[in-house]
Design an enzyme around this catalytic site. Structure first.
Site, PDB file in Angstrom:
ATOM      1  N   ASP A   1      31.919  29.058 -52.473  1.00 31.88           N
ATOM      2  CA  ASP A   1      32.766  29.724 -53.469  1.00 31.88           C
ATOM      3  C   ASP A   1      34.045  30.298 -52.873  1.00 31.88           C
ATOM      4  O   ASP A   1      34.354  31.492 -53.044  1.00 31.88           O
ATOM      5  CB  ASP A   1      31.982  30.849 -54.157  1.00 31.88           C
ATOM      6  CG  ASP A   1      30.666  30.388 -54.754  1.00 31.88           C
ATOM      7  OD1 ASP A   1      30.586  29.219 -55.165  1.00 31.88           O
ATOM      8  OD2 ASP A   1      29.720  31.194 -54.804  1.00 31.88           O
TER       9      ASP A   1
ATOM     10  N   GLU B   1      32.930  27.727 -65.326  1.00 32.75           N
ATOM     11  CA  GLU B   1      32.857  28.961 -64.535  1.00 32.75           C
ATOM     12  C   GLU B   1      33.942  28.959 -63.461  1.00 32.75           C
ATOM     13  O   GLU B   1      34.744  28.039 -63.366  1.00 32.75           O
ATOM     14  CB  GLU B   1      31.473  29.101 -63.892  1.00 32.75           C
ATOM     15  CG  GLU B   1      31.086  27.938 -63.005  1.00 32.75           C
ATOM     16  CD  GLU B   1      29.632  27.988 -62.564  1.00 32.75           C
ATOM     17  OE1 GLU B   1      28.933  28.971 -62.863  1.00 32.75           O
ATOM     18  OE2 GLU B   1      29.187  27.025 -61.906  1.00 32.75           O
TER      19      GLU B   1
END
Length: 581
Positions: A76, A252
């Site tokens: 991420d 997302e």
């Protein structure tokens, strides 16, 4: 008061000496048994060596660097820029300290500054699952108030969405400011008129979910003075994904950008597994409406043969930054499965140049099978592994544990390293906690990320267990219910080396052997893809295998679940539950 002097004979003096010596021995033995003050294992000379064939088969050519740029569990990624300084952060889940932060001046050579969340007041993961804790941090620099922001979701300690701030990432960050909204993956955007916005992933309105995995992207106006979202300004700007009629899942990881007067929203879509991708939308206003690009996805690895050579998969969850000379680059996560399709190294940080000469950004070569090398920015000298910069490719990391503070690459899980380690002139001492590696709580284990499919890790250990409850050694760890323990313990009056496998919470002793612990014992774990071996040496030269070749399957998220990569740990416990048969 009258003082009386006693004169002792030689025989009496000898008797006193004998009694005093015996008392000291007894007290020392008691000290060793009670509290482990004198029974802390001493670890010295840790060496980790990566040996992946892909780097041997693809030597760097002039102007090239390897990607991933951060190997091992660094998922991420988010990146920001201030002048010629680039800062990059990653998810850390229940690892402590939290949110590793890296710095570069050229996107090629990186140093770790430390961690954003490095104080107990910032991180509350003591009781969190291994894949709970810190999700998808976003880092942004706001030039209008000269402040850096790191915003994230802390799924632990009742915190939720939060933001921390600093004017210098190298000098520490504020305590968390809790933010009042639901969902995950928040990201800030600072417009050039001084206004601020926040975007994040959320569930659809109550009763409006159309299918499993249906999510929305929501936007709020953000008050920079109060550090809070402005009540009543929330608005859904993406419902489902680029085409809700196709039931897209898990939109997302949103990021907003502004270029040439228009607003671009980039998101991950498809979940973090095999259907992962990156998509982009455009609008004339930050509040939308946002229209998907006609060429979506702009990055994915989902369309290619499953058995392709040097496979990279699960690419997505990206962030963009303008690099040197005005060229854009993107960081993103992806995995490199081994020959059995396992992902023991976890989600890693990759880099690709981005072509933004047209209306929409496009990852260069992001829609073909990813290669191990990419072209780096022109004029940059690759110094990986030199002058304090992090290594890349196949490398060796050695730590003698004599520095006053541990290297930033060493971490704890759920608990701070400083609670159980001490560096000395002779090496690293670990204070054993009365819990085992199988506990979902802080343990006395110092972890290093597995960064290659083919590697070996060796450490020298001086340790004499006092009872069967004492154990120290190495672990290969995915989580508390999926791991290997390779350590020294006791059975009766004898010292043993034992190898235990725990799968789904069920533990099995694979092998044990009586061992001489009067001197240092070298412990070694070697992996070649899915095949792991555990070895030891008494003389530091000849190694003996214990337990044969075992599978690394339990160290992969496709077996153990969750989002983290495998960790190699230096471990001690005073509550050992492995019973030698």
């Amino acid at each position: 008061m009258k003082h009386v002097r006693f004169r002792l004979t030689a025989w009496q003096k000898r008797g006193v000496y004998i009694v005093f010596t015996a008392l000291c021995v007894h007290m020392n033995a008691f000290s060793q048994k009670d509290g482990n003050e004198k029974n802390e294992p001493l670890f010295t000379q840790f060496t980790y060596k990566g040996n992946d064939p892909i780097y041997k088969d693809n030597p760097l050519q002039p102007g090239e660097i390897y990607s991933p740029i951060l190997q091992g569990c660094y998922p991420d990624p988010s990146i920001t820029r201030k002048g010629n300084d680039y800062y990059l952060v990653n998810s850390s889940f229940s690892m402590v300290p939290g949110v590793p932060i890296f710095h570069s001046n050229d996107l090629v050579n990186w140093k770790q500054l430390g961690h954003v969340l490095d104080r107990p007041s910032q991180l509350k993961v003591e009781k969190a699952g291994i894949s709970a804790g810190i999700y998808a941090p976003d880092i942004k620099y706001n030039p209008y108030n000269s402040t850096f922001y790191m915003i994230t979701t802390q799924i632990a300690g009742g915190i939720g969405n939060m933001v921390v701030k600093t004017q210098d990432p190298a000098k520490g960050w504020s305590d968390p400011i809790k933010l009042k909204f639901d969902g995950i993956d928040p990201s800030l955007f600072f417009d050039d008129n001084g206004k601020a916005y926040l975007v994040h992933n959320d569930a659809p309105p109550t009763g409006k979910a159309l299918y499993n995995g249906h999510r929305v992207i929501k936007l709020w106006e953000y008050d920079l003075k109060k550090d809070e979202v402005i009540a009543g300004t929330d608005k859904i700007i993406v419902d489902g994904g680029i085409d809700i009629t196709q039931k897209p899942i898990w939109i997302e990881g949103p990021h907003l950008y502004k270029r040439k007067g228009r607003y671009f929203l980039m998101c991950a879509e498809g979940g973090t597994g095999g259907w992962h991708s990156e998509v982009v939308f455009v609008s004339d206003k930050p509040t939308g409406p946002f229209i998907p690009a006609p060429n979506n996805p702009i990055l994915t690895q989902r369309y290619f043969q499953k058995d392709r050579k040097d496979k990279v998969d699960w690419a997505g969850h990206a962030d963009l930054v303008e690099g040197p000379n005005g060229k854009y680059y993107g960081v993103f996560l992806a995995v490199r499965p081994n020959e059995k399709g396992r992902v023991n190294t976890g989600r890693e940080t990759f880099l690709l140049p981005v072509d933004w000469s047209g209306e929409f950004p496009q990852f260069e070569n992001g829609l073909i099978p990813l290669k191990p090398t990419i072209k780096m920015p022109a004029g940059v000298n690759n110094q990986a592994g030199q002058n304090g910069f992090l290594p890349n490719g196949n490398f060796t990391f050695t730590d003698k544990f004599t520095a006053s503070k541990p290297d930033f690459r060493w971490i704890g899980v759920r608990g701070s390293r400083e609670n159980f380690i001490a560096t000395t002139q002779n090496g690293l001492k670990i204070k054993p906690f009365p819990v085992t590696i199988k506990a979902a709580e802080p343990t006395s284990t110092l972890f290093y990320r597995q960064q290659h499919a083919t590697f070996e890790a060796t450490v020298s250990l001086k340790y004499i267990p006092q009872s069967e409850k004492d154990l120290a050694g190495m672990v290969c760890y995915q989580k508390e219910s999926f791991n290997y323990v390779f350590g020294i313990t006791k059975k009766g009056n004898d010292d043993y080396l034992v190898l235990e496998r725990t799968e789904g919470g069920k533990s099995t002793i694979i092998a044990s052997a009586k061992v001489d612990v009067s001197g240092a014992v070298q412990l070694n774990v070697t992996a070649k893809g899915d095949s792991y071996t555990f070895n030891y040496s008494i003389d530091g030269q000849r190694f003996t295998n214990l337990g044969g070749t075992v599978s690394g399957d339990i160290l992969s998220t496709d077996v153990a679940g969750g989002f983290t990569g495998a960790l190699i740990g230096l471990y001690a416990t005073s509550a050992n539950d492995i019973v030698i048969p």
